[in-house]
Design a protein around this motif. Structure first.
Motif, PDB file in Angstrom:
ATOM      1  N   ARG A 370       0.853  -1.190   0.000  1.00  0.00           N
ATOM      2  CA  ARG A 370       0.000   0.000   0.000  1.00  0.00           C
ATOM      3  C   ARG A 370       0.887   1.237   0.000  1.00  0.00           C
ATOM      4  O   ARG A 370       2.081   1.165   0.289  1.00  0.00           O
ATOM      5  N   THR A 371       0.286   2.376  -0.304  1.00  0.00           N
ATOM      6  CA  THR A 371       1.022   3.642  -0.312  1.00  0.00           C
ATOM      7  C   THR A 371       0.509   4.518   0.815  1.00  0.00           C
ATOM      8  O   THR A 371      -0.705   4.677   0.986  1.00  0.00           O
ATOM      9  N   CYS A 372       1.419   5.073   1.575  1.00  0.00           N
ATOM     10  CA  CYS A 372       1.038   5.921   2.704  1.00  0.00           C
ATOM     11  C   CYS A 372       0.325   7.176   2.203  1.00  0.00           C
ATOM     12  O   CYS A 372       0.820   7.863   1.297  1.00  0.00           O
ATOM     13  N   GLU A 373      -0.817   7.489   2.818  1.00  0.00           N
ATOM     14  CA  GLU A 373      -1.598   8.653   2.417  1.00  0.00           C
ATOM     15  C   GLU A 373      -0.909   9.961   2.803  1.00  0.00           C
ATOM     16  O   GLU A 373      -1.205  11.009   2.240  1.00  0.00           O
ATOM     17  N   LYS A 374       0.010   9.899   3.757  1.00  0.00           N
ATOM     18  CA  LYS A 374       0.652  11.118   4.256  1.00  0.00           C
ATOM     19  C   LYS A 374       1.982  11.404   3.576  1.00  0.00           C
ATOM     20  O   LYS A 374       2.207  12.516   3.073  1.00  0.00           O
TER      21      LYS A 374
END
Length: 388
Positions: A370-374
């Motif tokens: 997954r890719t960090c939203e921050k």
């Protein structure tokens, strides 16, 4: 014969002033005069709830429900009576009706959350608490139920946030101070826990919970002698609690006294009989001792005894991962997702916790990064699944 308005006023006055037995007698007489009057029946049902005669309350309120359209107060007290009788599913239905009919009824939100706690449906508690807190942000009871449920789901970072808010609302609450400190110590954040431990000790220096927290604080700081002094003083009393015995077992192990360690473990096992969350004490010992077989055994026991809690499943997934049992780990994670209704992922780069909604029975790919939203960094799976 019509109900006498003066008699009804006297009954309502007794009800409002807490003279519930008197209110019951007056309302029973009025109900005999006109047993088709829904107002009298509703008030009588309320009085029965207050005098802890829930079976009578259910009968009267159901009869009243046949005579009127949907009535929020009737649903509220019928829900309370059903809960008192242990009819939790029916109680939930009535309390959800009460909330729907009058979202401003603060007690209905609390009662609904309490019923869901009794049903061990902790994800549902959190959802109800969130909705209730949008309307009543200073409701410490709803905040507490949310924190308790997040703890039961093993989301200790989120439960700490809720306990901190509950503590701010009720700084004189021993439960809030103790629980906040406990959840911080579960994460190894002993410096952050220290002010809450000190505050809990000031609130009640005779209660065992702050004493156990102080001993844990010393242990995490490797101040074993100070911890031992506190724990031994508690162990000298009658039937010491499992958390005391568990810590004494760990300290005996650190001191190289295997005989004392094993004796404390045996006493811990005896102390947790018939306690659903008793697995926590044994897990505490075995985790410190790195006894993997015993860890697995006590966690499996926890998943059976501690129904509804995601905590033992998450701990089990973590230990299975460490043992290289990938399939078993994925199975344990899957059950924790079902119980939580979300997947919690932690970004090691920036510290963000992401919670992805999860529906029971749906597949969540544990091999897909997954890719960090921050911060935008990649979050490899399953390594990024949060363990607390």
């Amino acid at each position: 014969m019509d109900v006498n308005d003066e008699d009804l006023s006297l009954a309502l006055e007794a009800l409002e002033e807490g003279r519930f037995d008197e209110a019951v007698k007056l309302l029973e007489k009025l109900a005999e005069l006109e047993n088709e009057n829904p107002d009298v029946l509703v008030y009588l049902g309320i009085a029965y709830v207050q005098t802890e005669t829930p079976a009578k309350a259910v009968d009267v309120l159901r009869k009243a429900g046949e005579l009127v359209e949907e009535h929020s107060v009737l649903a509220l007290f019928l829900g309370r009576a059903l809960k008192a009788l242990g009819h939790l599913h029916e109680a939930e239905t009535e309390l959800r009706r009460a909330v729907r009919l009058d979202p401003r009824a603060q007690d209905a939100w609390r009662d609904l959350a309490n019923v869901l706690v009794a049903k061990q449906e902790y994800a549902a508690v959190i959802h109800v608490a969130e909705e209730g807190l949008e309307r009543f942000p200073r409701d410490a009871a709803l905040r507490t139920l949310s924190a308790l449920s997040l703890h039961r789901l093993g989301d200790y970072t989120a439960s700490t946030e809720e306990w901190t808010k509950a503590h701010a609302l009720r700084p004189d609450s021993l439960m809030a101070a103790v629980s906040c400190a406990h959840d911080l110590l579960l994460q190894g954040l002993y410096n952050e826990a220290h002010p809450f431990v000190a505050h809990a000790s000031k609130l009640d220096d005779q209660d065992n919970r702050p004493k156990i927290l102080r001993s844990e604080l010393h242990m995490q700081r490797e101040e074993d002698e100070a911890a031992l002094k506190i724990l031994q003083a508690m162990a000298d009393g009658d039937s010491p609690d499992a958390p005391v015995l568990a810590r004494l077992a760990v300290l005996a192990h650190r001191a190289g006294n295997s005989e004392a360690r094993d004796e404390y473990i045996r006493k811990t096992e005896d102390a947790i009989v018939d306690i659903p969350q008793g697995w926590c004490a044994l897990y505490y010992v075995y985790n410190h001792l790195a006894w993997n077989d015993e860890i697995v055994d006590c966690l499996v026991r926890g998943t059976l005894d501690d129904a509804g809690s995601a905590s033992p499943w998450i701990a089990l997934a973590n230990v299975y991962t460490q043992l290289g049992k990938t399939d078993d780990a994925e199975h344990a994670w899957g059950i924790s997702f079902d119980l939580r209704r979300y997947v919690k992922i932690h970004c090691a780069s920036c510290g963000l916790d992401m919670r992805i909604p999860y529906q029971n029975g749906h597949y969540f790919d544990l091999s897909e990064s997954r890719t960090c939203e921050k911060c935008g960094q990649a979050m490899p799976m399953p390594a990024s699944l949060a363990i607390y």
